[in-house]
Design an enzyme around this catalytic site. Sequence first.
Site, PDB file in Angstrom:
ATOM      1  N   GLY A  27     101.298  87.656  39.571  1.00 47.98           N
ATOM      2  CA  GLY A  27     101.228  87.506  38.154  1.00 47.98           C
ATOM      3  C   GLY A  27     101.304  89.015  37.550  1.00 47.98           C
ATOM      4  N   SER A  28     101.505  89.870  38.157  1.00 49.62           N
ATOM      5  CA  SER A  28     101.624  91.293  37.287  1.00 49.62           C
ATOM      6  C   SER A  28     102.568  91.491  36.145  1.00 49.62           C
ATOM      7  CB  SER A  28     102.015  92.230  38.446  1.00 49.62           C
ATOM      8  OG  SER A  28     103.229  92.374  38.829  1.00 49.62           O
ATOM      9  N   MET A 109     108.618  81.142  42.389  1.00 41.53           N
ATOM     10  CA  MET A 109     109.702  81.305  43.565  1.00 41.53           C
ATOM     11  C   MET A 109     110.040  79.934  44.049  1.00 41.53           C
ATOM     12  SD  MET A 109     109.560  84.567  43.893  1.00 41.53           S
ATOM     13  CE  MET A 109     110.277  84.821  45.650  1.00 41.53           C
ATOM     14  N   ILE A 111     113.368  77.239  43.419  1.00 44.33           N
ATOM     15  CA  ILE A 111     114.714  77.072  42.724  1.00 44.33           C
ATOM     16  C   ILE A 111     114.507  75.587  41.986  1.00 44.33           C
ATOM     17  CG2 ILE A 111     117.148  76.646  42.971  1.00 44.33           C
ATOM     18  CD1 ILE A 111     116.708  78.260  45.513  1.00 44.33           C
ATOM     19  N   LEU A 112     114.980  75.762  40.647  1.00 46.08           N
ATOM     20  CA  LEU A 112     114.777  74.406  39.799  1.00 46.08           C
ATOM     21  C   LEU A 112     116.097  73.780  39.976  1.00 46.08           C
ATOM     22  CD1 LEU A 112     113.177  76.405  36.676  1.00 46.08           C
ATOM     23  CD2 LEU A 112     112.118  74.627  38.054  1.00 46.08           C
ATOM     24  N   HIS A 128     114.941  89.101  37.618  1.00 47.51           N
ATOM     25  CA  HIS A 128     115.399  89.249  39.127  1.00 47.51           C
ATOM     26  C   HIS A 128     115.286  90.681  39.323  1.00 47.51           C
ATOM     27  CE1 HIS A 128     116.804  87.761  42.868  1.00 47.51           C
ATOM     28  NE2 HIS A 128     117.893  88.711  42.724  1.00 47.51           N
ATOM     29  N   GLU A 161     122.358  76.420  36.444  1.00 46.48           N
ATOM     30  CA  GLU A 161     122.434  75.635  37.698  1.00 46.48           C
ATOM     31  C   GLU A 161     122.403  76.121  39.064  1.00 46.48           C
ATOM     32  OE1 GLU A 161     124.378  75.276  34.892  1.00 46.48           O
ATOM     33  OE2 GLU A 161     123.768  73.141  34.143  1.00 46.48           O
TER      34      GLU A 161
HETATM   35  C1  GRF Z   1     108.986  90.296  40.292  1.00 50.00           C
HETATM   36  O1  GRF Z   1     109.514  91.390  41.100  1.00 50.00           O
HETATM   37  C2  GRF Z   1     110.197  89.314  40.044  1.00 50.00           C
HETATM   38  O2  GRF Z   1     111.193  89.744  39.582  1.00 50.00           O
HETATM   39  C3  GRF Z   1     110.260  88.471  41.003  1.00 50.00           C
HETATM   40  O3  GRF Z   1     109.008  88.279  41.817  1.00 50.00           O
HETATM   41  C4  GRF Z   1     108.222  89.321  41.364  1.00 50.00           C
HETATM   42  C5  GRF Z   1     106.871  88.709  40.612  1.00 50.00           C
HETATM   43  O4  GRF Z   1     105.988  89.493  40.627  1.00 50.00           O
HETATM   44  N1  GRF Z   1     111.080  87.190  41.129  1.00 50.00           N
HETATM   45  P1  GRF Z   1     104.507  89.362  40.025  1.00 50.00           P
HETATM   46  O5  GRF Z   1     103.767  88.081  40.572  1.00 50.00           O
HETATM   47  O6  GRF Z   1     104.661  89.383  38.620  1.00 50.00           O
HETATM   48  O7  GRF Z   1     103.529  90.270  40.518  1.00 50.00           O
END
Ligand code: GRF
Length: 209
Positions: A27-28, A109, A111-112, A128, A161
């Site tokens: 969650g950075s 992480m 896919i919806l 992304h 989608e």
């Molecule tokens: C980011 O690089 C984002 O683009 C990817 O996952 C990473 C998220 O990292 N989909 P964090 O959990 O926010 O540290």
Amino acid sequence: MGEPYIRPRKGSIEKPLRIAVLISGSGSGLLALLNHQQSNKSPHSTKLIISDNENAGGLRHGEDFAIPAVAIPLPDFADKSQQRKIHENLIHDMLIDSNIELVVLSGYMRILTSTFVSKWKGRLINIHPSLLPKYPGAHAHRDALADGAKITGCTVHLVDEGVDTGEIIAQEEVEILNGDTIEKLQERVKKIEHELYPKILDIFCSQNV
Ligand code: GRF
């Protein structure tokens, strides 16, 4: 592709858009967004944090910022498609109960499914870690390095989608350096993401539909 995008209402500082952030890990990116919202007059405000992973480090940011943060793990179902559907229904119900207007994917992480996407399309945004359409999917840095790319970056896009195929809103480049590893590259790209995503959300949320 598929349903049209239906954008959220225009947010304002007086009436910010109610955001939910979906995470799976550290969650950075979420933390950067929360810090941005706290120290700027922003047309969006995080009202809910959801993780599909009970052990996601990012859930603790909810406590620090007094924002509800809940883990909604995959329910126990042998049938995988049923499992996905029920999981997404639980998430959708929670978003509706919290009057969420925009769903921000930040390191989420999973896919919806197109069923979930169709309910939120235009109000579902992702970041992304590559310059899409290059290197979609879960291994963007690995793929960029394996390809011998000299430039990569990050992309903010609406979710459709497909996998990382939705309308591109903004991109920023990051140079790939000699001796880069996945970890080093990821760290530099994340730094850029942490500036780009809040800034683009400010613009996206304050625009007329
Ligand atoms: C980011 O690089 C984002 O683009 C990817 O996952 C990473 C998220 O990292 N989909 P964090 O959990 O926010 O540290």
